[in-house]
Design a protein around this motif. Structure first.
Motif, PDB file in Angstrom:
ATOM      1  N   LEU A 188      17.389   7.733 -42.824  1.00  0.00           N
ATOM      2  CA  LEU A 188      17.560   7.341 -41.410  1.00  0.00           C
ATOM      3  C   LEU A 188      16.494   7.441 -40.443  1.00  0.00           C
ATOM      4  CD1 LEU A 188      21.334   8.720 -41.074  1.00  0.00           C
ATOM      5  CD2 LEU A 188      20.333   6.312 -41.116  1.00  0.00           C
ATOM      6  N   GLU A 189      15.583   8.638 -40.716  1.00  0.00           N
ATOM      7  CA  GLU A 189      14.699   9.083 -39.655  1.00  0.00           C
ATOM      8  C   GLU A 189      13.376   7.943 -39.954  1.00  0.00           C
ATOM      9  OE1 GLU A 189      13.877  12.926 -40.895  1.00  0.00           O
ATOM     10  OE2 GLU A 189      15.487  13.912 -39.498  1.00  0.00           O
ATOM     11  N   ARG A 190      13.432   7.301 -41.289  1.00  0.00           N
ATOM     12  CA  ARG A 190      12.148   6.437 -41.623  1.00  0.00           C
ATOM     13  C   ARG A 190      12.706   4.908 -40.920  1.00  0.00           C
ATOM     14  NH1 ARG A 190      12.200   9.026 -46.662  1.00  0.00           N
ATOM     15  NH2 ARG A 190      13.420   7.630 -47.622  1.00  0.00           N
ATOM     16  N   SER A 191      13.770   4.754 -40.689  1.00  0.00           N
ATOM     17  CA  SER A 191      14.354   3.348 -40.509  1.00  0.00           C
ATOM     18  C   SER A 191      14.016   3.243 -38.592  1.00  0.00           C
ATOM     19  CB  SER A 191      15.799   3.199 -40.543  1.00  0.00           C
ATOM     20  OG  SER A 191      15.991   1.953 -40.018  1.00  0.00           O
ATOM     21  N   PRO A 192      13.593   2.141 -38.243  1.00  0.00           N
ATOM     22  CA  PRO A 192      13.440   1.882 -36.901  1.00  0.00           C
ATOM     23  C   PRO A 192      14.592   1.241 -36.028  1.00  0.00           C
ATOM     24  CG  PRO A 192      12.352   0.224 -37.916  1.00  0.00           C
ATOM     25  CD  PRO A 192      12.787   1.047 -38.857  1.00  0.00           C
ATOM     26  N   CYS A 193      15.827   0.992 -36.995  1.00  0.00           N
ATOM     27  CA  CYS A 193      16.647   0.236 -36.545  1.00  0.00           C
ATOM     28  C   CYS A 193      17.451   1.088 -35.682  1.00  0.00           C
ATOM     29  CB  CYS A 193      17.602  -0.175 -37.702  1.00  0.00           C
ATOM     30  SG  CYS A 193      16.841  -1.495 -38.654  1.00  0.00           S
ATOM     31  N   ALA A 194      18.125   0.574 -34.690  1.00  0.00           N
ATOM     32  CA  ALA A 194      19.028   1.178 -33.769  1.00  0.00           C
ATOM     33  C   ALA A 194      20.416   1.657 -34.417  1.00  0.00           C
ATOM     34  CB  ALA A 194      19.615   0.378 -32.687  1.00  0.00           C
ATOM     35  N   ALA A 195      20.450   0.900 -35.583  1.00  0.00           N
ATOM     36  CA  ALA A 195      21.821   1.349 -36.468  1.00  0.00           C
ATOM     37  C   ALA A 195      21.421   2.874 -36.924  1.00  0.00           C
ATOM     38  CB  ALA A 195      22.444   0.277 -37.411  1.00  0.00           C
ATOM     39  N   ALA A 196      20.403   3.063 -37.237  1.00  0.00           N
ATOM     40  CA  ALA A 196      19.872   4.105 -38.087  1.00  0.00           C
ATOM     41  C   ALA A 196      20.125   5.480 -37.049  1.00  0.00           C
ATOM     42  CB  ALA A 196      18.662   4.241 -38.548  1.00  0.00           C
ATOM     43  N   ALA A 197      19.316   5.155 -35.972  1.00  0.00           N
ATOM     44  CA  ALA A 197      19.776   6.174 -35.042  1.00  0.00           C
ATOM     45  C   ALA A 197      21.529   6.625 -34.613  1.00  0.00           C
ATOM     46  CB  ALA A 197      19.112   5.932 -33.648  1.00  0.00           C
ATOM     47  N   ALA A 198      21.992   5.622 -34.653  1.00  0.00           N
ATOM     48  CA  ALA A 198      23.562   5.664 -34.181  1.00  0.00           C
ATOM     49  C   ALA A 198      24.195   6.438 -35.667  1.00  0.00           C
ATOM     50  CB  ALA A 198      24.209   4.275 -34.210  1.00  0.00           C
ATOM     51  N   ILE A 199      23.785   6.244 -36.456  1.00  0.00           N
ATOM     52  CA  ILE A 199      24.259   6.960 -37.790  1.00  0.00           C
ATOM     53  C   ILE A 199      24.052   8.286 -37.904  1.00  0.00           C
ATOM     54  CG2 ILE A 199      24.549   7.239 -40.314  1.00  0.00           C
ATOM     55  CD1 ILE A 199      24.277   4.166 -40.550  1.00  0.00           C
ATOM     56  N   ARG A 200      22.587   8.544 -37.471  1.00  0.00           N
ATOM     57  CA  ARG A 200      22.199   9.997 -37.300  1.00  0.00           C
ATOM     58  C   ARG A 200      22.994  10.977 -36.369  1.00  0.00           C
ATOM     59  NH1 ARG A 200      16.084   9.896 -35.782  1.00  0.00           N
ATOM     60  NH2 ARG A 200      16.099  12.152 -36.177  1.00  0.00           N
ATOM     61  N   LEU A 201      23.476  10.076 -35.341  1.00  0.00           N
ATOM     62  CA  LEU A 201      24.157  10.757 -34.379  1.00  0.00           C
ATOM     63  C   LEU A 201      25.472  10.953 -34.750  1.00  0.00           C
ATOM     64  CD1 LEU A 201      23.297   9.125 -31.048  1.00  0.00           C
ATOM     65  CD2 LEU A 201      22.813  11.486 -31.393  1.00  0.00           C
ATOM     66  N   LEU A 202      26.055  10.073 -35.477  1.00  0.00           N
ATOM     67  CA  LEU A 202      27.396  10.478 -36.225  1.00  0.00           C
ATOM     68  C   LEU A 202      27.339  11.655 -37.148  1.00  0.00           C
ATOM     69  CD1 LEU A 202      28.404   6.676 -37.397  1.00  0.00           C
ATOM     70  CD2 LEU A 202      29.269   8.034 -35.252  1.00  0.00           C
ATOM     71  N   LEU A 203      26.414  11.903 -37.748  1.00  0.00           N
ATOM     72  CA  LEU A 203      26.212  12.915 -38.810  1.00  0.00           C
ATOM     73  C   LEU A 203      26.076  14.339 -38.103  1.00  0.00           C
ATOM     74  CD1 LEU A 203      26.273  13.644 -41.598  1.00  0.00           C
ATOM     75  CD2 LEU A 203      23.979  12.917 -41.666  1.00  0.00           C
ATOM     76  N   LEU A 204      25.135  14.177 -36.834  1.00  0.00           N
ATOM     77  CA  LEU A 204      25.051  15.436 -36.339  1.00  0.00           C
ATOM     78  C   LEU A 204      26.119  15.578 -35.092  1.00  0.00           C
ATOM     79  CD1 LEU A 204      21.113  14.508 -35.394  1.00  0.00           C
ATOM     80  CD2 LEU A 204      22.171  16.204 -37.014  1.00  0.00           C
ATOM     81  N   THR A 205      26.864  14.794 -34.959  1.00  0.00           N
ATOM     82  CA  THR A 205      27.939  15.285 -33.802  1.00  0.00           C
ATOM     83  C   THR A 205      29.207  15.372 -34.504  1.00  0.00           C
ATOM     84  OG1 THR A 205      28.166  13.158 -33.158  1.00  0.00           O
ATOM     85  CG2 THR A 205      26.362  14.267 -31.963  1.00  0.00           C
ATOM     86  N   GLY A 206      29.599  14.586 -35.556  1.00  0.00           N
ATOM     87  CA  GLY A 206      30.942  14.361 -35.805  1.00  0.00           C
ATOM     88  C   GLY A 206      31.808  13.461 -35.046  1.00  0.00           C
ATOM     89  N   ALA A 207      31.305  12.633 -34.232  1.00  0.00           N
ATOM     90  CA  ALA A 207      31.779  11.799 -33.388  1.00  0.00           C
ATOM     91  C   ALA A 207      32.606  10.464 -34.247  1.00  0.00           C
ATOM     92  CB  ALA A 207      30.876  11.305 -32.223  1.00  0.00           C
ATOM     93  N   ARG A 208      33.430  10.124 -33.568  1.00  0.00           N
ATOM     94  CA  ARG A 208      33.880   8.683 -34.067  1.00  0.00           C
ATOM     95  C   ARG A 208      32.875   7.670 -33.843  1.00  0.00           C
ATOM     96  NH1 ARG A 208      38.292  11.041 -31.780  1.00  0.00           N
ATOM     97  NH2 ARG A 208      40.257  11.441 -33.149  1.00  0.00           N
ATOM     98  N   LYS A 209      32.925   6.502 -34.772  1.00  0.00           N
ATOM     99  CA  LYS A 209      31.798   5.404 -34.770  1.00  0.00           C
ATOM    100  C   LYS A 209      31.804   4.727 -33.382  1.00  0.00           C
ATOM    101  CE  LYS A 209      32.664   1.409 -36.393  1.00  0.00           C
ATOM    102  NZ  LYS A 209      32.675   0.493 -37.606  1.00  0.00           N
TER     103      LYS A 209
END
Length: 253
Positions: free
Chosen positions: A139-160
């Motif tokens: 995810l860190e290697r990807s420039p896509c906005a979706a990658a950053a969103a998924i990183r936040l999901l993994l780091l916060t436990g938030a719903r999509k």
């Protein structure tokens, strides 16, 4: 003299909404917007799943067998049984409202008798430490906005939905908080942000006058979905059995 004219006008208006797309735009979406917090899910399903196949068809001309084939085609495209069932539920709701408005004869919904898929219980799947690190590096290697969103999901436990619909006005980096104004429970929810989550947020580009953390492709709309990016990424990493919601389980564990 006026009554026939009124009847003719009413018939003309009804004729205008006999096709699925026209009925959805004129009647169904205004109806659910007033009654469902999740009406955008219905809108997305009607636009993405129903319209390409049935949009220009008269509702009273769609056959049950066509609905059966459509549902199985969704499954063949890789949609999960539960996702297929949500699509079918929206189609059934459209037809039920069409019968209520006289666009479909009573008892003649093309969805009548179409059975939803059986949902088999799935065990909760969490990433182990090695898998989580491998995913995070990708995810860190990807420039896509979706990658950053998924990183936040993994780091916060938030719903999509809580991440994709997040606004900058609800982010307080000084307090390390992301506030969800209206959570699934109907009340505001405050999500604590770790150092890593704060770093992801600080790195996000901000567009002038755009309120969303993750702007969508359509002007004024947030990013609507990250499934295609996630599907390709998990295949590449050999994590085909991991769902987006499993990232929430991983954080909780």
């Amino acid at each position: 003299m006026t009554r026939p004219h009124r009847q003719h006008a009413a018939t003309a208006r009804q004729d205008d909404i006999l096709e699925l797309d026209a009925f959805v735009d004129a009647v169904y979406l205004p109806h659910v917007k007033m009654r469902k917090r999740s009406w955008r899910v219905d809108e997305r399903i009607t636009r993405k799943r129903l319209s390409p196949v049935f949009g220009d068809r008269r509702l009273d001309g769609i056959l049950r067998g066509e609905v059966e084939n459509w549902l199985h085609d969704l499954a063949a495209q890789g949609l999960s049984p539960s996702t297929c069932n949500r699509n079918l539920a929206v189609f059934k709701s459209v037809c039920s409202l069409a019968m209520l408005h006289g666009v479909l004869p009573a008892g003649q919904s093309p969805c009548a008798g179409v059975r939803a898929f059986k949902i088999h219980w799935q065990r909760e799947r969490c990433l182990n430490i090695a898998e989580a690190r491998r995913l995070m590096r990708a995810l860190e290697r990807s420039p896509c906005a979706a990658a950053a969103a998924i990183r936040l999901l993994l780091l916060t436990g938030a719903r999509k939905s809580e991440i994709l619909k997040a606004r900058w006005e609800n982010v307080r980096l000084d307090q390390r908080l992301l506030t969800v104004p209206l959570s699934k429970s109907g009340r505001p929810r405050h999500i604590l942000l770790s150092d890593e989550a704060v770093a992801v947020l600080r790195a996000l580009p901000r567009r002038p006058e755009c309120p969303w953390l993750f702007p969508g492709h359509a002007p004024g709309k947030p990013l609507s979905d990250i499934f295609l990016f996630w599907r390709d990424l998990r295949r590449t990493l050999g994590l085909n059995d991991i769902r987006i919601h499993d990232l929430r389980h991983t954080f909780a564990s």
